[in-house]
Design a protein around this motif. Structure first.
Motif, PDB file in Angstrom:
ATOM      1  N   TYR A 199     -10.231  58.124  36.542  1.00 14.10           N
ATOM      2  CA  TYR A 199     -10.878  56.822  36.761  1.00 14.10           C
ATOM      3  C   TYR A 199     -11.934  56.564  35.688  1.00 14.10           C
ATOM      4  N   GLY A 200     -12.720  57.598  35.365  1.00  7.79           N
ATOM      5  CA  GLY A 200     -13.768  57.433  34.353  1.00  7.79           C
ATOM      6  C   GLY A 200     -13.201  57.072  32.994  1.00  7.79           C
ATOM      7  N   VAL A 201     -12.106  57.737  32.601  1.00  9.77           N
ATOM      8  CA  VAL A 201     -11.472  57.439  31.309  1.00  9.77           C
ATOM      9  C   VAL A 201     -10.855  56.050  31.325  1.00  9.77           C
ATOM     10  N   ALA A 202     -10.189  55.702  32.432  1.00  7.58           N
ATOM     11  CA  ALA A 202      -9.497  54.413  32.519  1.00  7.58           C
ATOM     12  C   ALA A 202     -10.462  53.232  32.546  1.00  7.58           C
ATOM     13  N   THR A 203     -11.663  53.428  33.100  1.00  3.13           N
ATOM     14  CA  THR A 203     -12.610  52.316  33.253  1.00  3.13           C
ATOM     15  C   THR A 203     -13.845  52.451  32.364  1.00  3.13           C
ATOM     16  N   GLU A 204     -13.876  53.521  31.543  1.00  2.08           N
ATOM     17  CA  GLU A 204     -14.995  53.768  30.629  1.00  2.08           C
ATOM     18  C   GLU A 204     -16.317  53.952  31.378  1.00  2.08           C
ATOM     19  N   GLN A 205     -16.233  54.613  32.531  1.00  3.38           N
ATOM     20  CA  GLN A 205     -17.421  54.991  33.289  1.00  3.38           C
ATOM     21  C   GLN A 205     -17.807  56.425  32.940  1.00  3.38           C
ATOM     22  N   SER A 206     -19.084  56.749  33.116  1.00  6.71           N
ATOM     23  CA  SER A 206     -19.558  58.103  32.835  1.00  6.71           C
ATOM     24  C   SER A 206     -18.961  59.091  33.831  1.00  6.71           C
ATOM     25  N   ILE A 207     -18.239  60.086  33.322  1.00  7.30           N
ATOM     26  CA  ILE A 207     -17.631  61.081  34.210  1.00  7.30           C
ATOM     27  C   ILE A 207     -18.703  61.926  34.888  1.00  7.30           C
ATOM     28  N   ALA A 208     -19.762  62.234  34.166  1.00  7.18           N
ATOM     29  CA  ALA A 208     -20.855  63.018  34.756  1.00  7.18           C
ATOM     30  C   ALA A 208     -21.460  62.277  35.952  1.00  7.18           C
ATOM     31  N   ARG A 209     -21.708  60.983  35.795  1.00  5.42           N
ATOM     32  CA  ARG A 209     -22.285  60.194  36.904  1.00  5.42           C
ATOM     33  C   ARG A 209     -21.298  60.067  38.054  1.00  5.42           C
ATOM     34  N   LEU A 210     -19.997  59.944  37.753  1.00  4.41           N
ATOM     35  CA  LEU A 210     -18.987  59.880  38.809  1.00  4.41           C
ATOM     36  C   LEU A 210     -18.935  61.190  39.591  1.00  4.41           C
ATOM     37  N   PHE A 211     -18.990  62.313  38.871  1.00  3.05           N
ATOM     38  CA  PHE A 211     -19.005  63.612  39.546  1.00  3.05           C
ATOM     39  C   PHE A 211     -20.176  63.704  40.519  1.00  3.05           C
ATOM     40  N   VAL A 212     -21.342  63.355  40.026  1.00  3.39           N
ATOM     41  CA  VAL A 212     -22.549  63.454  40.858  1.00  3.39           C
ATOM     42  C   VAL A 212     -22.466  62.472  42.030  1.00  3.39           C
ATOM     43  N   ALA A 213     -21.871  61.297  41.797  1.00  5.38           N
ATOM     44  CA  ALA A 213     -21.729  60.306  42.870  1.00  5.38           C
ATOM     45  C   ALA A 213     -20.815  60.810  43.983  1.00  5.38           C
ATOM     46  N   GLY A 214     -19.904  61.727  43.678  1.00  2.15           N
ATOM     47  CA  GLY A 214     -18.978  62.228  44.684  1.00  2.15           C
ATOM     48  C   GLY A 214     -19.544  63.305  45.588  1.00  2.15           C
ATOM     49  N   ILE A 215     -20.728  63.842  45.254  1.00  2.00           N
ATOM     50  CA  ILE A 215     -21.264  64.978  46.017  1.00  2.00           C
ATOM     51  C   ILE A 215     -21.630  64.586  47.451  1.00  2.00           C
ATOM     52  N   LEU A 216     -22.494  63.580  47.608  1.00  5.38           N
ATOM     53  CA  LEU A 216     -22.948  63.201  48.959  1.00  5.38           C
ATOM     54  C   LEU A 216     -21.812  62.626  49.816  1.00  5.38           C
ATOM     55  N   PRO A 217     -20.940  61.740  49.283  1.00  2.72           N
ATOM     56  CA  PRO A 217     -19.812  61.300  50.109  1.00  2.72           C
ATOM     57  C   PRO A 217     -18.899  62.453  50.521  1.00  2.72           C
ATOM     58  N   GLY A 218     -18.700  63.443  49.637  1.00  7.24           N
ATOM     59  CA  GLY A 218     -17.893  64.610  49.998  1.00  7.24           C
ATOM     60  C   GLY A 218     -18.519  65.385  51.138  1.00  7.24           C
ATOM     61  N   MET A 219     -19.847  65.575  51.079  1.00 10.04           N
ATOM     62  CA  MET A 219     -20.553  66.273  52.156  1.00 10.04           C
ATOM     63  C   MET A 219     -20.510  65.471  53.450  1.00 10.04           C
ATOM     64  N   LEU A 220     -20.596  64.131  53.307  1.00 11.82           N
ATOM     65  CA  LEU A 220     -20.519  63.257  54.490  1.00 11.82           C
ATOM     66  C   LEU A 220     -19.176  63.426  55.198  1.00 11.82           C
ATOM     67  N   LEU A 221     -18.087  63.430  54.431  1.00 10.51           N
ATOM     68  CA  LEU A 221     -16.758  63.565  55.034  1.00 10.51           C
ATOM     69  C   LEU A 221     -16.597  64.931  55.696  1.00 10.51           C
TER      70      LEU A 221
END
Length: 434
Positions: A164-186
Protein backbone atom coordinates in the motif's frame (compact mmCIF):
# COMPACT_ATOMS: atom_id res chain seq x y z
CA UNK A 1 -17.41 7.79 -24.63
CA UNK A 2 -18.21 9.16 -21.18
CA UNK A 3 -16.20 8.49 -18.04
CA UNK A 4 -18.59 5.93 -16.50
CA UNK A 5 -18.76 3.89 -19.72
CA UNK A 6 -14.95 3.91 -19.97
CA UNK A 7 -14.60 2.83 -16.36
CA UNK A 8 -17.13 0.01 -16.69
CA UNK A 9 -15.57 -1.21 -19.93
CA UNK A 10 -12.07 -1.35 -18.43
CA UNK A 11 -13.36 -2.97 -15.23
CA UNK A 12 -15.27 -5.58 -17.24
CA UNK A 13 -12.18 -6.30 -19.32
CA UNK A 14 -10.06 -6.72 -16.19
CA UNK A 15 -12.60 -9.07 -14.61
CA UNK A 16 -12.77 -11.15 -17.79
CA UNK A 17 -8.97 -11.50 -17.85
CA UNK A 18 -8.85 -12.44 -14.16
CA UNK A 19 -11.76 -14.86 -14.60
CA UNK A 20 -9.92 -16.51 -17.49
CA UNK A 21 -7.12 -17.38 -15.10
CA UNK A 22 -4.56 -14.87 -16.40
CA UNK A 23 -1.92 -13.89 -13.85
CA UNK A 24 -2.88 -10.75 -11.95
CA UNK A 25 0.22 -8.87 -13.17
CA UNK A 26 -0.55 -9.67 -16.82
CA UNK A 27 -4.21 -8.72 -16.39
CA UNK A 28 -3.28 -5.36 -14.85
CA UNK A 29 -0.74 -4.61 -17.59
CA UNK A 30 -3.13 -5.61 -20.39
CA UNK A 31 -5.87 -3.37 -18.98
CA UNK A 32 -3.40 -0.47 -18.80
CA UNK A 33 -2.36 -1.06 -22.40
CA UNK A 34 -5.98 -0.95 -23.56
CA UNK A 35 -6.62 2.23 -21.56
CA UNK A 36 -3.62 4.02 -23.09
CA UNK A 37 -4.21 2.74 -26.62
CA UNK A 38 -7.89 3.65 -26.91
CA UNK A 39 -8.53 6.38 -24.35
CA UNK A 40 -5.40 8.59 -24.50
CA UNK A 41 -2.83 10.03 -26.90
CA UNK A 42 0.20 8.87 -24.87
CA UNK A 43 2.79 6.59 -26.60
CA UNK A 44 2.13 3.12 -25.21
CA UNK A 45 5.65 1.66 -25.51
CA UNK A 46 7.42 4.60 -23.89
CA UNK A 47 4.91 4.75 -21.05
CA UNK A 48 5.17 1.00 -20.43
CA UNK A 49 8.97 1.04 -20.29
CA UNK A 50 9.16 4.14 -18.09
CA UNK A 51 6.47 2.88 -15.73
CA UNK A 52 8.02 -0.58 -15.33
CA UNK A 53 11.44 0.92 -14.62
CA UNK A 54 10.22 3.50 -12.08
CA UNK A 55 8.17 0.86 -10.23
CA UNK A 56 11.17 -1.50 -10.09
CA UNK A 57 13.74 0.90 -8.63
CA UNK A 58 11.74 2.00 -5.59
CA UNK A 59 14.07 1.89 -2.55
CA UNK A 60 11.09 1.35 -0.25
CA UNK A 61 10.33 -1.86 -2.14
CA UNK A 62 13.66 -3.30 -0.98
CA UNK A 63 12.10 -3.84 2.47
CA UNK A 64 9.66 -6.34 0.97
CA UNK A 65 12.03 -9.29 0.25
CA UNK A 66 13.92 -8.60 3.49
CA UNK A 67 10.85 -8.99 5.72
CA UNK A 68 9.68 -11.99 3.69
CA UNK A 69 13.12 -13.58 4.15
CA UNK A 70 13.04 -12.93 7.89
CA UNK A 71 9.65 -14.66 8.11
CA UNK A 72 10.78 -17.59 5.95
CA UNK A 73 13.84 -18.21 8.15
CA UNK A 74 11.89 -18.13 11.42
CA UNK A 75 9.07 -20.15 9.86
CA UNK A 76 11.58 -23.00 9.44
CA UNK A 77 13.03 -22.58 12.93
CA UNK A 78 11.73 -24.31 16.05
CA UNK A 79 9.54 -21.34 16.89
CA UNK A 80 6.26 -23.04 15.97
CA UNK A 81 6.98 -26.02 18.23
CA UNK A 82 8.13 -23.83 21.11
CA UNK A 83 5.35 -21.26 20.87
CA UNK A 84 2.68 -23.37 22.59
CA UNK A 85 5.01 -24.20 25.47
CA UNK A 86 6.04 -20.56 25.83
CA UNK A 87 2.53 -19.04 25.82
CA UNK A 88 0.60 -21.68 27.80
CA UNK A 89 1.89 -20.70 31.30
CA UNK A 90 0.56 -17.14 30.86
CA UNK A 91 -3.01 -18.06 29.85
CA UNK A 92 -3.69 -21.19 31.90
CA UNK A 93 -5.78 -19.34 34.49
CA UNK A 94 -7.48 -16.84 32.12
CA UNK A 95 -11.11 -17.56 31.06
CA UNK A 96 -10.81 -19.46 27.78
CA UNK A 97 -7.45 -20.82 28.89
CA UNK A 98 -5.40 -22.36 26.09
CA UNK A 99 -7.69 -21.03 23.34
CA UNK A 100 -5.79 -17.79 23.82
CA UNK A 101 -2.63 -19.47 22.53
CA UNK A 102 -4.13 -19.21 19.03
CA UNK A 103 -4.67 -15.46 19.44
CA UNK A 104 -1.35 -14.61 21.09
CA UNK A 105 0.58 -17.07 18.93
CA UNK A 106 -0.90 -15.57 15.76
CA UNK A 107 -0.11 -12.08 17.04
CA UNK A 108 3.54 -13.02 17.63
CA UNK A 109 3.95 -14.86 14.34
CA UNK A 110 2.14 -12.06 12.48
CA UNK A 111 4.93 -9.74 13.56
CA UNK A 112 7.42 -12.18 12.04
CA UNK A 113 5.85 -13.33 8.79
CA UNK A 114 3.66 -10.43 7.64
CA UNK A 115 1.48 -13.05 5.92
CA UNK A 116 -2.00 -14.14 6.93
CA UNK A 117 -1.82 -17.56 5.25
CA UNK A 118 1.63 -18.35 6.71
CA UNK A 119 0.38 -17.37 10.18
CA UNK A 120 -2.67 -19.65 9.89
CA UNK A 121 -0.59 -22.57 8.63
CA UNK A 122 2.21 -22.27 11.19
CA UNK A 123 0.09 -21.77 14.31
CA UNK A 124 -2.58 -24.20 13.10
CA UNK A 125 -0.12 -27.08 12.68
CA UNK A 126 0.85 -26.69 16.31
CA UNK A 127 -2.38 -25.67 18.08
CA UNK A 128 -5.22 -27.57 16.36
CA UNK A 129 -4.06 -31.11 17.28
CA UNK A 130 -3.02 -30.04 20.79
CA UNK A 131 -6.25 -28.20 21.64
CA UNK A 132 -8.42 -30.91 20.07
CA UNK A 133 -6.68 -33.60 22.10
CA UNK A 134 -7.22 -31.62 25.30
CA UNK A 135 -10.98 -31.41 24.60
CA UNK A 136 -11.50 -27.76 23.64
CA UNK A 137 -14.53 -26.84 21.55
CA UNK A 138 -13.71 -27.65 17.91
CA UNK A 139 -15.65 -24.73 16.47
CA UNK A 140 -13.87 -22.25 18.74
CA UNK A 141 -10.45 -23.75 17.91
CA UNK A 142 -11.13 -23.13 14.20
CA UNK A 143 -12.65 -19.69 14.82
CA UNK A 144 -9.81 -18.35 16.95
CA UNK A 145 -7.28 -19.59 14.40
CA UNK A 146 -9.11 -18.18 11.36
CA UNK A 147 -9.78 -14.81 12.95
CA UNK A 148 -6.42 -14.30 14.63
CA UNK A 149 -4.40 -15.34 11.57
CA UNK A 150 -5.72 -12.25 9.77
CA UNK A 151 -3.51 -10.20 12.10
CA UNK A 152 -0.62 -11.14 9.80
CA UNK A 153 -1.85 -8.46 7.39
CA UNK A 154 -1.90 -5.64 9.95
CA UNK A 155 0.68 -6.12 12.68
CA UNK A 156 4.00 -4.73 11.41
CA UNK A 157 6.13 -5.61 9.59
CA UNK A 158 3.19 -6.15 7.21
CA UNK A 159 3.75 -7.08 3.57
CA UNK A 160 0.43 -5.57 2.52
CA UNK A 161 1.26 -2.24 4.22
CA UNK A 162 4.51 -2.13 2.23
CA UNK A 163 2.48 -2.74 -0.94
CA UNK A 164 0.00 0.00 0.00
CA UNK A 165 2.82 2.41 0.88
CA UNK A 166 4.59 1.85 -2.45
CA UNK A 167 1.35 2.03 -4.45
CA UNK A 168 0.17 5.27 -2.80
CA UNK A 169 3.56 6.86 -2.02
CA UNK A 170 2.88 6.85 1.72
CA UNK A 171 5.65 6.48 4.30
CA UNK A 172 6.07 2.78 5.07
CA UNK A 173 7.59 3.57 8.46
CA UNK A 174 4.53 5.64 9.44
CA UNK A 175 2.18 2.93 8.12
CA UNK A 176 3.98 0.30 10.20
CA UNK A 177 3.68 2.40 13.33
CA UNK A 178 0.03 3.18 12.53
CA UNK A 179 -0.73 -0.56 12.52
CA UNK A 180 0.51 -1.20 16.07
CA UNK A 181 -2.43 0.11 18.15
CA UNK A 182 -5.17 -1.22 15.80
CA UNK A 183 -3.43 -4.63 15.87
CA UNK A 184 -3.41 -4.59 19.68
CA UNK A 185 -7.06 -3.47 19.67
CA UNK A 186 -8.10 -6.44 17.52
CA UNK A 187 -6.15 -8.85 19.73
CA UNK A 188 -7.91 -7.39 22.79
CA UNK A 189 -11.31 -7.81 21.10
CA UNK A 190 -10.53 -11.45 20.28
CA UNK A 191 -9.26 -12.21 23.79
CA UNK A 192 -12.30 -10.50 25.35
CA UNK A 193 -14.71 -12.43 23.15
CA UNK A 194 -13.09 -15.79 23.97
CA UNK A 195 -13.17 -14.98 27.70
CA UNK A 196 -16.88 -14.07 27.57
CA UNK A 197 -17.71 -17.06 25.37
CA UNK A 198 -15.95 -19.43 27.78
CA UNK A 199 -18.00 -18.08 30.71
CA UNK A 200 -21.22 -18.66 28.75
CA UNK A 201 -20.11 -22.05 27.40
CA UNK A 202 -18.04 -23.68 30.18
CA UNK A 203 -18.39 -27.11 28.53
CA UNK A 204 -16.27 -25.87 25.62
CA UNK A 205 -13.24 -25.40 27.86
CA UNK A 206 -11.88 -28.46 29.73
CA UNK A 207 -11.45 -27.99 33.48
CA UNK A 208 -7.79 -28.87 33.77
CA UNK A 209 -6.12 -28.28 37.10
CA UNK A 210 -3.62 -25.50 36.52
CA UNK A 211 -0.88 -24.85 39.01
CA UNK A 212 -0.27 -21.26 40.02
CA UNK A 213 3.18 -20.61 38.63
CA UNK A 214 5.42 -17.88 40.03
CA UNK A 215 6.56 -15.18 37.59
CA UNK A 216 10.11 -16.53 37.44
CA UNK A 217 8.84 -19.98 36.38
CA UNK A 218 6.59 -18.48 33.68
CA UNK A 219 9.54 -16.57 32.27
CA UNK A 220 11.70 -19.70 32.41
CA UNK A 221 9.14 -21.71 30.43
CA UNK A 222 8.82 -18.86 27.91
CA UNK A 223 12.57 -18.58 27.45
CA UNK A 224 12.56 -19.88 23.82
CA UNK A 225 10.20 -17.05 22.80
CA UNK A 226 12.13 -14.21 24.43
CA UNK A 227 14.75 -13.79 21.65
CA UNK A 228 12.00 -13.66 19.00
CA UNK A 229 9.98 -11.09 20.96
CA UNK A 230 13.13 -8.99 21.41
CA UNK A 231 13.76 -9.27 17.66
CA UNK A 232 10.26 -7.98 16.89
CA UNK A 233 10.54 -5.15 19.42
CA UNK A 234 13.96 -4.23 18.04
CA UNK A 235 12.79 -4.11 14.43
CA UNK A 236 9.64 -2.07 15.14
CA UNK A 237 11.34 0.03 17.84
CA UNK A 238 14.17 1.06 15.52
CA UNK A 239 11.61 2.27 12.97
CA UNK A 240 9.48 4.08 15.57
CA UNK A 241 12.54 5.70 17.15
CA UNK A 242 13.80 6.93 13.80
CA UNK A 243 17.03 4.96 14.22
CA UNK A 244 16.55 2.96 11.02
CA UNK A 245 14.39 2.99 7.92
CA UNK A 246 12.10 0.00 7.28
CA UNK A 247 14.58 -1.37 4.73
CA UNK A 248 17.53 -1.03 7.12
CA UNK A 249 15.65 -2.59 10.04
CA UNK A 250 14.51 -5.43 7.75
CA UNK A 251 18.12 -6.20 6.82
CA UNK A 252 19.08 -6.30 10.51
CA UNK A 253 16.02 -8.50 11.16
CA UNK A 254 17.17 -11.00 8.52
CA UNK A 255 20.65 -11.21 10.05
CA UNK A 256 19.22 -11.71 13.56
CA UNK A 257 16.68 -14.28 12.30
CA UNK A 258 19.54 -16.34 10.85
CA UNK A 259 21.41 -15.97 14.14
CA UNK A 260 18.39 -17.17 16.14
CA UNK A 261 17.83 -20.06 13.75
CA UNK A 262 21.50 -21.06 14.05
CA UNK A 263 21.39 -20.75 17.85
CA UNK A 264 18.28 -22.94 17.96
CA UNK A 265 19.95 -25.60 15.83
CA UNK A 266 17.51 -25.41 12.89
CA UNK A 267 19.76 -23.55 10.43
CA UNK A 268 21.36 -25.86 7.90
CA UNK A 269 21.98 -25.99 4.18
CA UNK A 270 18.50 -27.35 3.44
CA UNK A 271 16.51 -24.86 5.54
CA UNK A 272 18.65 -21.96 4.28
CA UNK A 273 18.01 -22.99 0.66
CA UNK A 274 14.28 -23.47 1.27
CA UNK A 275 13.97 -20.07 2.96
CA UNK A 276 15.87 -18.37 0.16
CA UNK A 277 13.79 -19.97 -2.60
CA UNK A 278 10.55 -19.22 -0.74
CA UNK A 279 11.62 -15.59 -0.46
CA UNK A 280 12.47 -15.34 -4.16
CA UNK A 281 9.15 -16.86 -5.26
CA UNK A 282 7.00 -14.70 -2.98
CA UNK A 283 8.94 -11.49 -3.57
CA UNK A 284 8.98 -11.77 -7.34
CA UNK A 285 5.27 -12.57 -7.43
CA UNK A 286 4.41 -9.49 -5.37
CA UNK A 287 6.88 -7.24 -7.20
CA UNK A 288 5.47 -8.38 -10.55
CA UNK A 289 1.95 -7.50 -9.42
CA UNK A 290 3.16 -4.11 -8.17
CA UNK A 291 4.82 -3.32 -11.51
CA UNK A 292 1.60 -4.16 -13.36
CA UNK A 293 -0.45 -2.14 -10.89
CA UNK A 294 1.87 0.86 -11.25
CA UNK A 295 1.49 0.77 -15.02
CA UNK A 296 -2.30 0.59 -14.67
CA UNK A 297 -2.20 3.54 -12.25
CA UNK A 298 -0.16 5.60 -14.74
CA UNK A 299 -2.47 4.60 -17.58
CA UNK A 300 -5.57 5.53 -15.60
CA UNK A 301 -4.04 8.90 -14.73
CA UNK A 302 -3.41 9.65 -18.43
CA UNK A 303 -7.01 8.76 -19.32
CA UNK A 304 -8.27 11.16 -16.65
CA UNK A 305 -10.71 8.57 -15.28
CA UNK A 306 -9.65 8.80 -11.59
CA UNK A 307 -9.94 12.61 -11.60
CA UNK A 308 -13.34 12.58 -13.31
CA UNK A 309 -14.54 9.73 -11.09
CA UNK A 310 -13.50 11.67 -7.98
CA UNK A 311 -15.32 14.74 -9.29
CA UNK A 312 -18.41 12.63 -9.99
CA UNK A 313 -18.32 11.16 -6.49
CA UNK A 314 -18.06 14.69 -5.06
CA UNK A 315 -21.26 15.67 -6.91
CA UNK A 316 -23.11 12.90 -5.05
CA UNK A 317 -22.50 14.81 -1.79
CA UNK A 318 -21.58 11.65 0.07
CA UNK A 319 -20.37 12.22 3.61
CA UNK A 320 -17.06 10.56 4.51
CA UNK A 321 -19.05 8.07 6.59
CA UNK A 322 -21.33 7.13 3.68
CA UNK A 323 -18.32 6.78 1.39
CA UNK A 324 -16.54 4.49 3.87
CA UNK A 325 -19.71 2.40 4.29
CA UNK A 326 -19.96 1.91 0.52
CA UNK A 327 -16.23 1.14 0.25
CA UNK A 328 -16.42 -1.41 3.09
CA UNK A 329 -19.07 -3.39 1.23
CA UNK A 330 -17.12 -3.03 -2.02
CA UNK A 331 -13.82 -4.25 -0.53
CA UNK A 332 -15.39 -7.20 1.31
CA UNK A 333 -17.14 -8.33 -1.90
CA UNK A 334 -13.95 -7.88 -3.92
CA UNK A 335 -11.97 -9.76 -1.27
CA UNK A 336 -14.31 -12.73 -1.71
CA UNK A 337 -12.67 -13.33 -5.10
CA UNK A 338 -9.13 -11.90 -4.82
CA UNK A 339 -6.27 -12.07 -2.32
CA UNK A 340 -5.49 -9.03 -0.17
CA UNK A 341 -2.50 -7.74 -2.15
CA UNK A 342 -4.46 -7.89 -5.40
CA UNK A 343 -7.35 -5.98 -3.81
CA UNK A 344 -4.98 -3.20 -2.74
CA UNK A 345 -3.12 -2.83 -6.02
CA UNK A 346 -6.27 -3.11 -8.12
CA UNK A 347 -8.18 -0.38 -6.31
CA UNK A 348 -5.76 2.26 -5.03
CA UNK A 349 -5.43 4.15 -8.33
CA UNK A 350 -9.22 4.56 -8.53
CA UNK A 351 -10.18 4.84 -4.86
CA UNK A 352 -7.48 7.13 -3.48
CA UNK A 353 -8.57 10.27 -5.40
CA UNK A 354 -12.09 9.82 -4.01
CA UNK A 355 -10.75 9.31 -0.50
CA UNK A 356 -8.54 12.39 -0.65
CA UNK A 357 -11.39 14.43 -2.18
CA UNK A 358 -13.55 13.43 0.82
CA UNK A 359 -10.85 14.74 3.18
CA UNK A 360 -9.88 11.30 4.54
CA UNK A 361 -6.27 10.86 5.69
CA UNK A 362 -4.53 8.40 3.29
CA UNK A 363 -2.43 7.08 6.18
CA UNK A 364 -5.54 6.25 8.21
CA UNK A 365 -7.22 4.87 5.11
CA UNK A 366 -4.36 2.38 4.67
CA UNK A 367 -5.07 0.88 8.10
CA UNK A 368 -8.81 0.88 7.44
CA UNK A 369 -8.24 -0.86 4.10
CA UNK A 370 -6.04 -3.57 5.63
CA UNK A 371 -8.61 -4.39 8.34
CA UNK A 372 -11.39 -4.62 5.74
CA UNK A 373 -9.16 -6.88 3.62
CA UNK A 374 -8.61 -8.96 6.78
CA UNK A 375 -12.39 -9.41 6.94
CA UNK A 376 -12.39 -10.72 3.38
CA UNK A 377 -9.75 -13.33 4.28
CA UNK A 378 -12.37 -15.23 6.30
CA UNK A 379 -15.27 -14.66 3.90
CA UNK A 380 -16.30 -17.42 1.49
CA UNK A 381 -15.93 -18.39 -1.32
CA UNK A 382 -12.28 -17.29 -1.62
CA UNK A 383 -11.26 -16.44 1.93
CA UNK A 384 -7.62 -17.58 1.82
CA UNK A 385 -7.48 -18.32 5.56
CA UNK A 386 -10.50 -20.61 5.19
CA UNK A 387 -8.72 -22.66 2.52
CA UNK A 388 -5.56 -22.93 4.62
CA UNK A 389 -7.49 -24.13 7.68
CA UNK A 390 -9.60 -26.50 5.59
CA UNK A 391 -6.38 -28.03 4.26
CA UNK A 392 -4.99 -28.36 7.79
CA UNK A 393 -8.07 -29.88 9.42
CA UNK A 394 -10.04 -31.53 6.61
CA UNK A 395 -13.18 -29.74 7.82
CA UNK A 396 -15.89 -28.53 5.44
CA UNK A 397 -15.12 -24.95 4.37
CA UNK A 398 -18.63 -23.79 5.36
CA UNK A 399 -18.05 -25.12 8.89
CA UNK A 400 -14.78 -23.18 9.07
CA UNK A 401 -16.53 -20.05 7.74
CA UNK A 402 -19.28 -20.33 10.36
CA UNK A 403 -16.66 -20.75 13.09
CA UNK A 404 -14.92 -17.60 11.82
CA UNK A 405 -18.14 -15.53 11.66
CA UNK A 406 -17.84 -14.01 15.18
CA UNK A 407 -14.31 -12.88 14.32
CA UNK A 408 -15.55 -11.33 11.10
CA UNK A 409 -17.97 -9.30 13.25
CA UNK A 410 -15.16 -8.41 15.67
CA UNK A 411 -13.05 -7.14 12.73
CA UNK A 412 -16.06 -5.09 11.64
CA UNK A 413 -16.21 -3.71 15.19
CA UNK A 414 -12.54 -2.77 14.84
CA UNK A 415 -13.31 -0.89 11.61
CA UNK A 416 -16.11 1.01 13.35
CA UNK A 417 -13.88 1.86 16.33
CA UNK A 418 -11.02 3.25 14.24
CA UNK A 419 -13.58 5.22 12.18
CA UNK A 420 -15.15 6.76 15.28
CA UNK A 421 -11.76 7.16 16.97
CA UNK A 422 -9.23 7.67 14.13
CA UNK A 423 -6.56 8.53 16.71
CA UNK A 424 -6.20 4.78 17.31
CA UNK A 425 -4.40 4.62 13.96
CA UNK A 426 -2.93 8.13 13.74
CA UNK A 427 -1.66 8.81 17.27
CA UNK A 428 1.67 6.97 17.07
CA UNK A 429 2.59 8.18 13.56
CA UNK A 430 1.94 11.77 14.67
CA UNK A 431 4.37 11.25 17.54
CA UNK A 432 7.03 10.46 14.94
CA UNK A 433 6.48 13.82 13.28
CA UNK A 434 6.52 14.21 9.54
Amino acid sequence: MDMISMSLLLLLGLLVLLGAGLWVAFALTATGLVALQFFSNIPVGTSLATSFYSASVSWELAALPMFIWMGEVLFRSRLSQEMFTGIAPWVGRVPGRLLHTNIIGCGIFAAISGSSAATAATIGKMSVPELTERGYDRKQILGTLAGSATLGLLIPPSIILIVYGVATEQSIARLFVAGILPGMLLMALFVGYVAIWSKINPDGVPSEAEEALPLAEKIRRSKPLIPVVLLIVGVIGSIYGGIASPTESAAVGVALAHLLSWYGGSLNRETFSQALMGTVKTSTMIAFILVGAHFLTVSMAFTGIPRELAEWISTLSLTPGMLLFALTIFFVLLGCFLDGISVVVLTTSIILPMVEAAGIDPLWFGIYLVIVVEMSQITPPVGFNLFVIQGLTGENILKVALAALPYFLLLLTGVILITVFPQIATFLPHQMGS
